[in-house]
Every structure is written in structure tokens, then in C-alpha cells.
Design an enzyme around this catalytic site. Structure first.
Site, PDB file in Angstrom:
ATOM      1  CG  HIS A   1      -2.095  -0.901   1.086  1.00 54.52           C
ATOM      2  ND1 HIS A   1      -3.231  -0.792   1.857  1.00 54.52           N
ATOM      3  CD2 HIS A   1      -2.327  -1.933   0.228  1.00 54.52           C
ATOM      4  CE1 HIS A   1      -4.094  -1.719   1.488  1.00 54.52           C
ATOM      5  NE2 HIS A   1      -3.568  -2.428   0.514  1.00 54.52           N
TER       6      HIS A   1
ATOM      7  CE  LYS B   1       3.970   3.254  13.829  1.00 53.52           C
ATOM      8  NZ  LYS B   1       3.787   2.748  12.471  1.00 53.52           N
TER       9      LYS B   1
ATOM     10  N   PRO C   1      -4.648   0.066  18.548  1.00 50.90           N
ATOM     11  CG  PRO C   1      -6.395  -1.311  17.882  1.00 50.90           C
ATOM     12  CD  PRO C   1      -5.850  -0.591  19.064  1.00 50.90           C
TER      13      PRO C   1
ATOM     14  CE1 TYR D   1      -5.584   4.092   8.845  1.00 47.82           C
ATOM     15  CE2 TYR D   1      -6.376   3.953  11.103  1.00 47.82           C
ATOM     16  CZ  TYR D   1      -5.483   3.585  10.138  1.00 47.82           C
ATOM     17  OH  TYR D   1      -4.470   2.716  10.442  1.00 47.82           O
TER      18      TYR D   1
ATOM     19  CE1 TYR E   1      -1.526   4.079   9.668  1.00 48.75           C
ATOM     20  CE2 TYR E   1      -0.396   2.890   7.906  1.00 48.75           C
ATOM     21  CZ  TYR E   1      -1.481   3.046   8.745  1.00 48.75           C
ATOM     22  OH  TYR E   1      -2.533   2.156   8.662  1.00 48.75           O
TER      23      TYR E   1
END
Ligand code: FAD
Length: 391
Positions: free
Chosen positions: A72, A296, A292, A200, A384
Site C-alpha cells: 500500500h 504499531k 491499534p 480511517y 505510519y
């Protein structure tokens, strides 16, 4: 039985440590309280940073990951029904890989079997002894018999509820914790993902996340109160709640189907300091938990193990204990940065019970700033996709 390193716990941390050490000729035993089938049935993380992929390559277990993992290049964040893309590749030249924790675990189990390295599953009443002296030992029961393993070092890879951290004298351990007043209700279904990348969503009904394990298996989450029970969430209720939080395009494209797993995970931030007590080292969820939201948990477990494995390999290779001595300090530097990022993502995207109209406007303003600031987006992308290792 005598081994160089006794590992407690056969989650990703314990199995990966065993694999890295076995490849370096260091003998280990892994003691796990559950069966292999039970360990493989736990649906958990699914997103790997590049550093995690590199470490799995170093362990020789990345072939299937490269074949089946989905690379991704960014994620989308949705607020007030509008999605904004964070372009990892463009901002920091890095990517993440979708590959389920169960697949990582299966690959590591197969590799351990191929090396004929010993693992004891369904080991009961595991206890650790004398790790502050020179002769650490681990005891366990199996089929009604008590067994003892003598070793040079013990690795506590037994997760948040494990026995190793609890065996450390309370006066030597500092714990930092925040328990969030909500959980994530997750559903796994054999349906195509709603989008090629993760979405998200910050919605006034609460957070939602659209993620996946493959192009035919989706994972969806909705934020829920901690008082909710899975039994109260038949599939139709879950899909209706998810739909109510998604943007119009996602709503139109969502494919629903029967759930193949459904669970509620509480959200928590936790760090234990230090990570070393004499000849006992804590790694992974045994030492820290992150909510979550920042993906991580598994990545941090891998980064601890990488430092620990390299420390043990240097110690057995040429007697150099410098890396082992610095284990705790180096891990904690990364752990606290990951804790910060996970806390920030959680605060930004969830509805807290005390979020009033001002609080929601502030979340909106913070997101508006993120969407217009390349610097803020770059910071998100850096964190990220994973910070570099200092080795
Ligand atoms: C429900 C849930 C959902 C999650 N979802 C995500 C996610 O979406 N994204 C993300 O990044 N992270 C997620 N995480 C976190 C991620 O899965 C963990 O960070 C990761 O599993 C850590 O690996 P570990 O090996 O340190 O610990 P674990 O995977 O917990 O493994 C520890 C092992 O030790 C064993 N054990 C425990 N006690 C003993 C004992 N006394 N004796 C012997 N063995 C013992 C356990 O059975 C287990 O197999 C999730 C965690 C949970 C619990």
C-alpha cells in the site's frame, strides 16, 4: 534440558526471536501455553512496516509475504463525509504491506519446524526463576509432569497477560498506562475490500476503519462502548452501523457478507520500563501495548526482537555485551515514539464520551490542518510507515 535462550510465548515476538537465533546457531526452546491451532486462530494485526518486512527477510520467512502481501502506497482519512489521501510514497518514498499476523505466525511456525527447533505447546504453569543470578531456569508442566529448562537468558515474549513481566519485583518496574473508554468491534468477512487502501473515518457516531487481509478478505472495525457484547451484534447490525459512518462512495461500494470472525478489542496504551532485568528480557506486548489505530503493535514487537536478536548474536559471536546492555534504552526510544503516534491517531479519530461540540470542532480543525499541510502529512507518513532503526 539446557538451552542458551529460553523463550516464553509463541506469538510473533517469540517465534521471530527463535528463528533469528536459530539461523545464527543459537539454541532455544519456545514454551507456549496454548495449542498451535489456538495461536493461529487469533485474528489480530495486519499491517507491516518496511522495517518489519526487512526483519522477516533476515529471518528467511518472507517468500510467501512477497508473493501474497499487498503493498500500500498510502491511506485515506475521512471527516464530514469527505476523504483525503495521505500519499506515503510521494511524501516519504515508503510503503506498508498488508499481510495478516496469522500468516506471519504460520510462516514462522513452519520455518521453526523445518529447522527442527524445539517448541513446547500447551505448556502449563510456566514460571521463571533466578534471572537475577547466573543460572536462570524456566519451569513448566506438561501432561502432569514438571519440567525444568536451564538457560543463559530468558526472553519474555508472552504478551500483556503473560507471566514474565509479573515475575519481576514490583519495585524494579515502572508502568505507564492509559485505558481508553471504548473498544473496537471487528468483523472479518470473505468479501472484497471496499477500497484498494485503508479508510480511517472520524464520524460523529464514532470511529470506523476499513481494512483488509487480501483482495478477497476484508476486516472492518467500528468504535463501540466497552459495555457492548459481541452476542448483541448480529452481522446485519454491524453492517448497518458501519454503513452509517462511511462516506457515500464507500457506502455504495461496500460488499457485505457473513462474518467469519467477530470480536471486541479494548484500547490501551501501556509501557513497562526497563525491558531488562538481569538475564530476563521483555519483548513485544509483554512490555508495551498501543491502541491499534496507528498499526504499531506487531511492528513494535518485531523491532524489540530485532534489537534483542542482534544483541544475543553479538554476545555469543564475540562476547560483546554492548548491544544487550543497550537493549532497553534503544527499544524504549522507539516504543515511546510509537506510543505518541498511536495516542495521537486515537485522539484525532475517535469520539470520546466527553467530546463536546468544541472538542469535535478541534478534531475537525486538526484534520483540516493535516489535509492542507505537507509537513504535517509528512510527519504522519514517516510515523505510519515506520521510523528507521539505529543499527
Ligand atoms: C484483539 C487484538 C487485536 C489486535 N489488533 C491489532 C491490529 O489491528 N494492529 C496491530 O498493529 N496490532 C494489533 N494488535 C496487537 C498485536 O497483535 C500485538 O502487538 C502482537 O500480537 C504482539 O506480539 P507478541 O508476540 O508480543 O504477543 P502475543 O501475540 O500476545 O503472543 C504472546 C504469546 O504468549 C503466550 N503466553 C501468554 N502467557 C503465557 C504463559 N504464562 N506461558 C506461556 N505462554 C504464554 C500467548 O498464548 C501468546 O501466544 C491486536 C492485539 C489484540 C489482543
Amino acid at each position: 534440558m539446557r538451552v542458551q535462550v529460553a523463550i516464553v510465548g509463541a506469538g510473533p515476538a517469540g517465534l521471530l526471536l527463535g528463528q533469528l537465533l536459530a539461523r545464527a546457531g543459537i539454541d532455544t526452546v519456545i514454551l507456549e501455553q496454548r495449542s498451535p491451532e489456538y495461536v493461529l486462530s487469533r485474528i489480530r494485526a495486519g499491517l507491516l512496516e518496511q522495517g518489519t518486512v526487512d526483519t522477516l527477510e533476515e529471518a528467511g520467512v518472507a517468500q510467501r509475504l512477497h508473493r501474497e502481501g499487498l503493498v500500500h502506497h498510502g491511506v485515506e482519512i475521512c471527516f464530514d463525509g469527505t476523504r483525503h489521501r495521505i500519499d506515503f510514497q510521494g511524501l516519504v518514498g515508503k510503503t506498508v504491506t498488508v499481510y495478516g499476523q496469522t500468516e506471519v505466525t504460520l510462516d514462522l511456525m513452519d520455518a521453526r519446524k523445518a529447522l527442527s527447533a524445539p517448541s513446547v505447546y500447551e505448556a502449563e504453569s510456566v514460571s521463571v526463576h533466578d534471572f537475577d543470578g547466573k543460572s536462570p531456569r524456566v519451569r513448566y508442566q506438561k501432561d502432569g509432569t514438571t519440567h525444568e529448562v536451564a538457560c543463559d537468558f530468558i526472553a519474555g515474549c508472552d504478551g500483556f497477560h503473560g507471566v514474565t513481566r509479573q515475575s519481576v519485583p514490583a519495585a524494579t518496574l515502572n508502568s505507564y498506562e492509559r485505558v481508553y473508554p471504548f473498544g473496537w468491534l471487528g468483523v472479518l468477512s470473505d468479501t472484497p475490500p471496499v477500497s484498494d487502501e485503508l479508510i480511517y473515518t472520524n464520524h460523529e457516531r464514532g470511529f470506523a476503519l476499513c481494512t483488509m487481509r487480501s483482495m478477497t478478505r476484508s476486516r472492518y472495525y467500528v468504535q463501540c462502548p466497552l459495555t457492548e457484547k459481541v452476542e448483541d451484534w448480529p452481522d446485519e447490525r454491524f453492517w448497518d452501523e458501519l454503513r452509517s459512518r462511511l462516506d457515500a462512495k464507500a457506502n455504495a461500494e461496500l460488499v457485505t457478507g457473513p462474518s467469519i470472525e467477530k470480536s471486541i478489542a479494548p484500547l490501551r496504551s501501556f509501557v513497562a520500563e526497563p525491558l531488562r532485568f538481569g538475564r530476563l528480557f521483555l519483548a513485544g506486548d509483554a512490555a508495551h501495548i498501543v491502541p491499534p489505530t496507528g498499526a504499531k503493535g506487531l511492528n513494535l514487537a518485531v523491532s524489540d526482537v530485532r534489537y534483542l536478536a542482534h544483541g544475543l548474536i553479538a554476545y555469543y559471536g564475540n562476547g560483546d555485551s554492548t548491544r544487550l546492555d543497550r537493549y532497553s534504552e534503544r527499544c524504549l526510544r522507539r516504543i515511546w515514539l510509537a506510543e505518541r503516534f498511536s495516542w495521537w491517531m486515537t485522539s484525532l479519530l475517535h469520539r470520546f464520551p466527553d467530546t463536546d461540540a468544541f472538542g469535535r470542532r478541534m478534531q475537525g480543525a486538526e484534520l483540516a490542518y493535516l489535509f492542507r499541510s505537507p509537513t504535517a502529512q509528512k510527519s504522519l507518513a514517516e510515523n505510519y510507515t515506520g521510523l528507521p532503526f539505529d543499527d
